[in-house]
Design a protein around this motif. Structure first.
Motif, PDB file in Angstrom:
ATOM      1  N   PHE A  22       0.829  -1.198   0.000  1.00  0.00           N
ATOM      2  CA  PHE A  22       0.000   0.000   0.000  1.00  0.00           C
ATOM      3  C   PHE A  22       0.874   1.262   0.000  1.00  0.00           C
ATOM      4  CE2 PHE A  22      -3.878  -2.148   2.195  1.00  0.00           C
ATOM      5  CZ  PHE A  22      -4.011  -2.979   1.102  1.00  0.00           C
ATOM      6  N   ARG A  23       1.568   1.476  -1.085  1.00  0.00           N
ATOM      7  CA  ARG A  23       2.490   2.605  -1.169  1.00  0.00           C
ATOM      8  C   ARG A  23       1.771   3.936  -1.388  1.00  0.00           C
ATOM      9  NH1 ARG A  23       7.439   0.635  -5.117  1.00  0.00           N
ATOM     10  NH2 ARG A  23       8.042  -1.218  -3.956  1.00  0.00           N
ATOM     11  N   THR A  24       2.308   4.949  -0.771  1.00  0.00           N
ATOM     12  CA  THR A  24       1.986   6.358  -1.021  1.00  0.00           C
ATOM     13  C   THR A  24       0.497   6.610  -1.236  1.00  0.00           C
ATOM     14  OG1 THR A  24       2.543   6.084  -3.384  1.00  0.00           O
ATOM     15  CG2 THR A  24       4.282   6.846  -1.926  1.00  0.00           C
ATOM     16  N   ARG A  25      -0.317   6.125  -0.327  1.00  0.00           N
ATOM     17  CA  ARG A  25      -1.765   6.304  -0.441  1.00  0.00           C
ATOM     18  C   ARG A  25      -2.235   7.474   0.411  1.00  0.00           C
ATOM     19  NH1 ARG A  25      -5.237   1.292   0.306  1.00  0.00           N
ATOM     20  NH2 ARG A  25      -4.536   1.511   2.444  1.00  0.00           N
ATOM     21  N   PRO A  26      -3.406   8.065   0.066  1.00  0.00           N
ATOM     22  CA  PRO A  26      -3.868   9.251   0.799  1.00  0.00           C
ATOM     23  C   PRO A  26      -4.363   8.956   2.203  1.00  0.00           C
ATOM     24  CG  PRO A  26      -5.527   8.546  -0.777  1.00  0.00           C
ATOM     25  CD  PRO A  26      -4.304   7.710  -1.047  1.00  0.00           C
ATOM     26  N   VAL A  27      -4.497   7.676   2.586  1.00  0.00           N
ATOM     27  CA  VAL A  27      -5.004   7.361   3.916  1.00  0.00           C
ATOM     28  C   VAL A  27      -4.104   7.903   5.021  1.00  0.00           C
ATOM     29  CG1 VAL A  27      -6.196   5.308   3.077  1.00  0.00           C
ATOM     30  CG2 VAL A  27      -3.885   5.096   4.004  1.00  0.00           C
ATOM     31  N   VAL A  28      -2.886   8.316   4.667  1.00  0.00           N
ATOM     32  CA  VAL A  28      -2.009   8.899   5.694  1.00  0.00           C
ATOM     33  C   VAL A  28      -2.578  10.189   6.255  1.00  0.00           C
ATOM     34  CG1 VAL A  28       0.087   7.825   4.802  1.00  0.00           C
ATOM     35  CG2 VAL A  28      -0.610  10.060   3.929  1.00  0.00           C
ATOM     36  N   GLY A  29      -3.633  10.721   5.627  1.00  0.00           N
ATOM     37  CA  GLY A  29      -4.334  11.847   6.244  1.00  0.00           C
ATOM     38  C   GLY A  29      -4.932  11.484   7.580  1.00  0.00           C
ATOM     39  N   GLY A  30      -5.052  10.177   7.856  1.00  0.00           N
ATOM     40  CA  GLY A  30      -5.493   9.742   9.178  1.00  0.00           C
ATOM     41  C   GLY A  30      -4.510  10.099  10.273  1.00  0.00           C
ATOM     42  N   HIS A  31      -3.269  10.374   9.899  1.00  0.00           N
ATOM     43  CA  HIS A  31      -2.277  10.768  10.905  1.00  0.00           C
ATOM     44  C   HIS A  31      -2.641  12.087  11.579  1.00  0.00           C
ATOM     45  CE1 HIS A  31       0.743   8.276   8.300  1.00  0.00           C
ATOM     46  NE2 HIS A  31      -0.083   7.524   8.985  1.00  0.00           N
ATOM     47  N   PHE A  32      -3.544  12.860  10.969  1.00  0.00           N
ATOM     48  CA  PHE A  32      -3.994  14.129  11.550  1.00  0.00           C
ATOM     49  C   PHE A  32      -5.070  13.917  12.617  1.00  0.00           C
ATOM     50  CE2 PHE A  32      -1.845  15.572   7.826  1.00  0.00           C
ATOM     51  CZ  PHE A  32      -1.497  16.898   8.036  1.00  0.00           C
ATOM     52  N   SER A  33      -5.194  12.703  13.136  1.00  0.00           N
ATOM     53  CA  SER A  33      -6.282  12.367  14.059  1.00  0.00           C
ATOM     54  C   SER A  33      -6.332  13.290  15.270  1.00  0.00           C
ATOM     55  CB  SER A  33      -6.143  10.916  14.515  1.00  0.00           C
ATOM     56  OG  SER A  33      -4.889  10.708  15.163  1.00  0.00           O
ATOM     57  N   LEU A  34      -5.172  13.612  15.836  1.00  0.00           N
ATOM     58  CA  LEU A  34      -5.168  14.448  17.042  1.00  0.00           C
ATOM     59  C   LEU A  34      -5.637  15.863  16.738  1.00  0.00           C
ATOM     60  CD1 LEU A  34      -1.761  13.397  18.657  1.00  0.00           C
ATOM     61  CD2 LEU A  34      -3.989  12.291  18.826  1.00  0.00           C
ATOM     62  N   LEU A  35      -5.253  16.398  15.586  1.00  0.00           N
ATOM     63  CA  LEU A  35      -5.655  17.761  15.245  1.00  0.00           C
ATOM     64  C   LEU A  35      -7.139  17.833  14.906  1.00  0.00           C
ATOM     65  CD1 LEU A  35      -2.646  19.150  13.174  1.00  0.00           C
ATOM     66  CD2 LEU A  35      -3.142  19.350  15.609  1.00  0.00           C
ATOM     67  N   ALA A  36      -7.681  16.793  14.271  1.00  0.00           N
ATOM     68  CA  ALA A  36      -9.117  16.794  13.989  1.00  0.00           C
ATOM     69  C   ALA A  36      -9.928  16.741  15.280  1.00  0.00           C
ATOM     70  CB  ALA A  36      -9.466  15.616  13.085  1.00  0.00           C
ATOM     71  N   LEU A  37      -9.502  15.905  16.221  1.00  0.00           N
ATOM     72  CA  LEU A  37     -10.188  15.858  17.509  1.00  0.00           C
ATOM     73  C   LEU A  37     -10.130  17.208  18.210  1.00  0.00           C
ATOM     74  CD1 LEU A  37      -8.916  12.399  18.803  1.00  0.00           C
ATOM     75  CD2 LEU A  37     -11.298  12.974  18.276  1.00  0.00           C
ATOM     76  N   ASP A  38      -8.993  17.861  18.114  1.00  0.00           N
ATOM     77  CA  ASP A  38      -8.826  19.171  18.741  1.00  0.00           C
ATOM     78  C   ASP A  38      -9.793  20.186  18.134  1.00  0.00           C
ATOM     79  OD1 ASP A  38      -7.201  21.205  20.328  1.00  0.00           O
ATOM     80  OD2 ASP A  38      -6.891  21.933  18.286  1.00  0.00           O
TER      81      ASP A  38
END
Length: 819
Positions: free
Chosen positions: A718-734
């Motif tokens: 699963f190379r270079t996929r946009p799901v890495v936007g999930g890494h922003f989880s803490l900022l979205a919760l904030d």
């Protein structure tokens, strides 16, 4: 605030991230260098990276496409007639010294010197990040800025050279190319393309594992320099050896055009390692005499590389006919030359806006977590947009609020965004690929969410798709969004119904007017999906989810949670639209289902939620609980979060816990980040956040994938996929928590400035008017009455839920699914 004041502020301060109040601080002084370095990343077909060795020496490494296949992108530096290689491992010349590398969310900067050091060449690969200006974000071009300086206090005559080849179009070296040179008033460049254009077709698309190169469109390589002291020249189509020899001998090229069109490479029949001919497309910059007192303006040049095609996709919207959809840029620019002229002239502004966004992102990351968390988000950001393409919705039945604004005319443009499921299988507009990067959309680009979801709603509402739950995707392979009228293909009904409902609510809660209008338009679909979940989600039949790489399973508890949260999301949507009966119905259904679920899903020893009903040895990374905290719905009791928190620490490996007990040596970085967001204790949150951060520094990895082995951090697909936007989880919760508390700054000045500043002058004022006007006009649109978040969180707990435990989700303690 008056509109004029808003416009002035926007011109001075740029389009910054909305709603962040802390003052922006500079990043730390230690350069961040992930193991995979993005270079040019703007679309599924424009992607260049450095993979491999830990030192990331640009002079000794060759850029590659995201699949790992080679790209021809090389460079030479000539100082006082002495030549060295600064990019691409050109072994005929000594390698430059790669003295430093630093990356952020939008750029990767290498500082190269000759050996011994007399001159530096700073090469900045910049792919703009403008999440609040989606028109600019959609332009499929990237920048390479070159700047030279004297290091030893002496004068030096300096020239720089770079070239690309036909591998930017296709991996097959035997493909015939054609090209042309273009000279304009302020820039010059070259266009190359395959002679055999195959519209909507990728290379080897019909094979089980294609190589994801589109066989349609043009690659452009162009340059401008505003300094009279810098002479720019090019050569199109000459053999690589001849082209380099001319530069080495003269320090410049002839502006030559070889019109004998040939394959990318011609190899010797009896010795395939011997290349007889290779046409290249080269640009050189002669900086003249560079002295210690030379200004940066006189020693800087700008290159752009891009991949253009039109139409972009074929799309089935209603009935059997297919619509060919043009790229968003075609709404404003009649020709590629007009677009390139704009893109090159836009560099100073768009670089400032990107820098501003990056600074705010780092400030927010430090506020909620750490500098290292900011690095994780930075290396993830370009990857998100590299899977997306902006579509001009010019002849479809457009939702009037789904628009971007032209940077030239400031007029609204009907817009959609298309998504390719990069790497995993190439599906179009995959619901369970959009859902994992919802945190990024909430934090950075809420207007993008409805633009991604609209094609899915339209197809679901067209009559062509018969099943009740939404489709998994809109077609087997991008750029062919042909739907699934045969109802075949991946079927994840509970997964996708829950995702669509949760994403609809997320857009509304974030306050986007288009998302609200969209949910109202398709309210009938949302209720159908919620009713399906009521019928099916508590005891899921044998079906797929985003976690079951081991095959369809029954009674997956992760799916049940997804279903519960989808139903509760429907209740909240109904409440916003004053559909009181629907609100009561769906809220009660979700609460009853939660109570039953907890009676079945807790392990006998009470330590964790099971992965499957009835299997006491099973467990699962319950990342779907993230929706409960994101929306503040408090569906699950504190005891569940506390138990899961302790349990994850017991089953964690060096790179975090696995997906679940049935798949013990596979994890996904997006789900790890979601779990970090809902951790109860600081220690467990750190466990997840650090696991993802460590992965991006893992020297053993050659690629940047989200699917990993948690034992050693290997990327296993699963190379270079946009799901890495999930890494922003803490900022979205904030963001969502501050919206509920009313502390998210949404007054006029804060929406515009986000606590940051960048002076862009009159040009910025002119180019920002359109976006600010959109914001201003949307604030004045009438909308239904909003229900206070305080009332939602105070809602009466049902007796059934009370028996399951306290419904209050705990705060931090200690110191006070993807196919």
């Amino acid at each position: 605030m008056q509109l004029a004041k808003s416009l002035a502020l926007a011109a001075v301060l740029g389009l910054a991230q909305a709603g962040s109040t802390p003052a922006v601080k500079e990043q730390d002084s230690v350069p961040y260098a992930p193991i995979v370095v993005p270079l040019a990343n703007r679309s599924p077909y424009l992607g260049a990276y450095l993979f491999g060795s830990e030192d990331k020496n640009l002079a000794l490494m060759s850029p590659r496409f995201w699949t790992g296949t080679p790209l021809g992108w090389t460079g030479l530096l000539r100082v006082d007639g002495q030549v060295s290689s600064w990019m691409g491992n050109l072994t005929d010349w000594p390698a430059c010294i790669n003295s430093s590398l630093s990356t952020d969310s939008y750029s990767s900067t290498f500082v190269m010197t000759d050996d011994p050091p007399t001159v530096s060449l700073t090469a900045t690969f910049l792919s703009p990040i403008t999440p609040l200006d989606l028109f600019r974000q959609s332009l499929p071009f990237s920048y390479l800025q070159l700047s030279v300086a004297s290091l030893d206090g002496k004068d030096h005559v300096v020239e720089a050279y770079s070239e690309i080849n036909g591998l930017w179009l296709a991996d097959d070296e035997t493909e015939m190319l054609e090209w042309e040179g273009v000279e304009k008033d302020h820039w010059s460049g070259m266009r190359l393309r395959l002679q055999n254009q195959r519209i909507f077709e990728e290379e080897n698309m019909r094979e089980e594992h294609g190589n994801d190169r589109i066989l349609h469109g043009d690659v452009w390589y162009a340059s401008r320099s505003d300094a009279e002291e810098v002479e720019t020249s090019y050569a199109a189509g000459d053999d690589v050896e001849e082209t380099r020899r001319v530069f080495v001998d003269r320090g410049r090229l002839y502006n030559s055009l070889n019109e004998t069109f040939r394959p990318t490479k011609t190899r010797q029949d009896d010795n395939q390692t011997a290349i007889l001919d290779e046409p290249v497309f080269a640009i050189s910059h002669s900086f003249g005499t560079v002295s210690p007192s030379s200004s940066a303006e006189d020693t800087t040049a700008l290159i752009t590389v891009g991949h253009l095609r039109t139409p972009l996709i074929q799309y089935k919207v209603a009935g059997p006919e297919l619509v060919q959809v043009k790229p968003l840029w075609a709404s404003t620019f009649k020709t590629a030359e007009e677009l390139i002229d704009f893109f090159l002239s836009d560099f100073e502004l768009v670089a400032s806006l990107s820098k501003d966004w990056n600074a705010q992102m780092y400030a927010d990351a430090r506020r909620v977590e750490s500098e290292e968390y900011g690095h994780t988000l930075a290396v993830s950001t370009r990857q998100i947009f590299a899977a997306l393409e902006g579509l001009w919705d010019y002849d479809l039945d457009a939702n009037s609020s789904l628009v971007t604004y032209s940077p030239i005319t400031n007029e609204p443009i009907p817009t959609l965004f298309g998504l390719k499921e990069v790497s995993s299988n190439g599906n179009c507009q995959t619901v369970d690929v959009i859902a994992p990067f919802l945190p990024f959309l909430i934090y950075a680009s809420p207007t993008l969410l409805p633009l991604l979801l609209e094609p899915i709603y339209r197809y679901s509402d067209s009559g062509l798709w018969k099943p009740i739950p939404p489709p998994h995707d809109l077609g087997d392979h991008w750029p062919n969004a042909l739907g699934h009228d045969d109802y075949e293909g991946p079927t994840l009904p509970i997964e996708e119904a829950g995702n669509m409902l949760a994403m609809a609510l997320a857009g509304m809660r974030r306050g986007d007017a288009a998302a609200r209008e969209q949910a109202e338009t398709y309210y009938h679909l949302l209720t159908q999906w919620a009713d399906y979940l009521i019928d099916e989600a508590l005891f899921p039949k044998e079906q797929s989810s985003t976690d079951d790489f081991y095959g369809p399973q029954k009674n997956q508890t992760g799916l049940v949670i997804k279903g519960i949260m989808g139903i509760r999301a429907m209740a909240e949507i109904a409440l916003d639209f004053e559909e009181d009966k629907d609100y009561a119905h769906y809220k009660n259904a979700s609460e009853v289902m939660t109570s039953t679920f907890l009676s079945l899903a807790i392990s006998k020893d009470g330590t964790h939620l099971l992965g499957h009903y009835g299997n006491d040895s099973s467990w699962h990374g319950q990342y779907n609980l993230y929706f409960d905290q994101l929306f503040g719905t408090e569906m699950f009791p504190a005891s569940v979060y506390e138990a899961q928190d302790s349990f994850y620490a017991n089953v964690s490996l060096p790179f975090g816990p696995a997906l679940d007990s049935a798949f013990p040596f596979r994890a996904k970085t997006d789900w790890l980040a979601w779990l970090g967001g809902i951790a109860v204790t600081n220690s467990t949150r750190t466990l997840f956040v650090d696991a993802v951060a460590k992965f991006f520094r893992q020297a053993k990895n050659d690629v940047q994938g989200d699917f990993i082995d948690p034992r050693e951090g290997w990327s296993v697909g699963f190379r270079t996929r946009p799901v890495v936007g999930g890494h922003f989880s803490l900022l979205a919760l904030d963001v969502m928590e501050r919206l509920r508390k009313g502390t998210f700054q949404d007054d006029d000045e804060e929406v515009l400035i986000g606590g940051t500043s960048v002076a862009v002058g009159l040009l910025g004022l002119m180019l920002t008017v359109g976006v600010v006007y959109r914001w201003w006009s949307r604030r004045r649109r009438p909308s239904r009455k909003d229900v206070a978040y305080e009332e939602l969180s105070r809602g009466d707990a049902s007796p059934l839920l009370a028996r399951a435990g306290s419904p209050s989700t705990p705060r931090m303690a200690n110191d006070e699914e993807e196919d």
